[in-house]
Design a protein around this motif. Structure first.
Motif, PDB file in Angstrom:
ATOM      1  N   THR B   4      -2.004  -4.879  -7.861  1.00  0.00           N
ATOM      2  CA  THR B   4      -1.767  -4.170  -6.600  1.00  0.00           C
ATOM      3  C   THR B   4      -2.754  -3.018  -6.455  1.00  0.00           C
ATOM      4  OG1 THR B   4       0.595  -4.708  -6.671  1.00  0.00           O
ATOM      5  CG2 THR B   4      -0.054  -2.870  -5.269  1.00  0.00           C
ATOM      6  N   LEU B   6      -3.203   0.430  -4.358  1.00  0.00           N
ATOM      7  CA  LEU B   6      -2.556   1.408  -3.480  1.00  0.00           C
ATOM      8  C   LEU B   6      -3.652   2.253  -2.843  1.00  0.00           C
ATOM      9  CD1 LEU B   6       0.267   2.577  -5.921  1.00  0.00           C
ATOM     10  CD2 LEU B   6       0.405   0.797  -4.179  1.00  0.00           C
ATOM     11  N   ARG B  39      -1.762   2.166   2.600  1.00  0.00           N
ATOM     12  CA  ARG B  39      -1.378   0.763   2.563  1.00  0.00           C
ATOM     13  C   ARG B  39      -1.520   0.236   1.148  1.00  0.00           C
ATOM     14  NH1 ARG B  39      -6.374   1.336   4.481  1.00  0.00           N
ATOM     15  NH2 ARG B  39      -7.924  -0.198   3.877  1.00  0.00           N
ATOM     16  N   LEU B  40      -0.960  -0.931   0.947  1.00  0.00           N
ATOM     17  CA  LEU B  40      -1.045  -1.559  -0.371  1.00  0.00           C
ATOM     18  C   LEU B  40      -1.395  -3.016  -0.184  1.00  0.00           C
ATOM     19  CD1 LEU B  40       1.694  -3.456  -1.059  1.00  0.00           C
ATOM     20  CD2 LEU B  40       2.757  -1.211  -1.027  1.00  0.00           C
ATOM     21  N   VAL B  41      -2.112  -3.546  -1.174  1.00  0.00           N
ATOM     22  CA  VAL B  41      -2.458  -4.966  -1.157  1.00  0.00           C
ATOM     23  C   VAL B  41      -2.073  -5.560  -2.503  1.00  0.00           C
ATOM     24  CG1 VAL B  41      -4.274  -6.658  -0.729  1.00  0.00           C
ATOM     25  CG2 VAL B  41      -4.426  -4.405   0.339  1.00  0.00           C
ATOM     26  N   ASP B  42      -1.173  -6.542  -2.470  1.00  0.00           N
ATOM     27  CA  ASP B  42      -0.845  -7.313  -3.661  1.00  0.00           C
ATOM     28  C   ASP B  42      -1.797  -8.499  -3.713  1.00  0.00           C
ATOM     29  OD1 ASP B  42       1.429  -5.804  -4.439  1.00  0.00           O
ATOM     30  OD2 ASP B  42       2.668  -6.879  -2.982  1.00  0.00           O
ATOM     31  N   VAL B  43      -2.472  -8.662  -4.844  1.00  0.00           N
ATOM     32  CA  VAL B  43      -3.414  -9.776  -4.972  1.00  0.00           C
ATOM     33  C   VAL B  43      -3.023 -10.625  -6.170  1.00  0.00           C
ATOM     34  CG1 VAL B  43      -5.839 -10.426  -5.234  1.00  0.00           C
ATOM     35  CG2 VAL B  43      -5.245  -8.342  -3.993  1.00  0.00           C
TER      36      VAL B  43
END
Lengths: 81, 81
Positions: B4, B6, B39-43
């Motif tokens: 993730t 952040l 925002r957050l991005v789960d990869v």
């Protein structure tokens, strides 16, 4: 004290932004099988009590910050980040 | 494995969305002195090596996910969330 809400689209909820990010990452050559995009809110709460801060953030998330129908959220209290 | 990113607006960078959220929370009666929205991005990365996943996420963040001029980011590897 500072607290953070991490908000993510629930499992099974379509996430077009995440799909676009996943596609873009693969186009750039990264080996990823998926991406999901959520958001975070850092809140400076006027209390020094972690339990109170967590309870307040929980109410804020239900009332304003998240949409519990389609989003899940987790609360982190007293993070340095 | 899952990782993730952040992403937050840097200190000193104007965050109108965060200001609006802070105002709305105060209007709702919450005792907050500020809010910042990121925002957050789960990869889902195609590797089982945490160090490799972290290095990949760092490159992804610089190339696509974040704007290092105005945003700071932190990477969490192998989170359950």
């Amino acid at each position: 004290m500072k607290a953070t809400v991490l908000i993510r689209p629930k499992e099974g909820i379509l996430d077009p932004q995440g799909e676009a990010v996943g596609d873009a990452l693969r186009t750039l050559g990264f080996a990823v099988s998926g991406a999901r995009v959520g958001r975070l809110v850092d809140v400076q709460v006027d209390t020094d009590d972690p339990a109170e801060a967590r309870a307040a953030l929980d109410r804020m998330s239900h009332e304003l910050l998240a949409n519990p129908l389609i989003e899940s959220f987790t609360i982190e209290v007293g993070e340095d980040a």
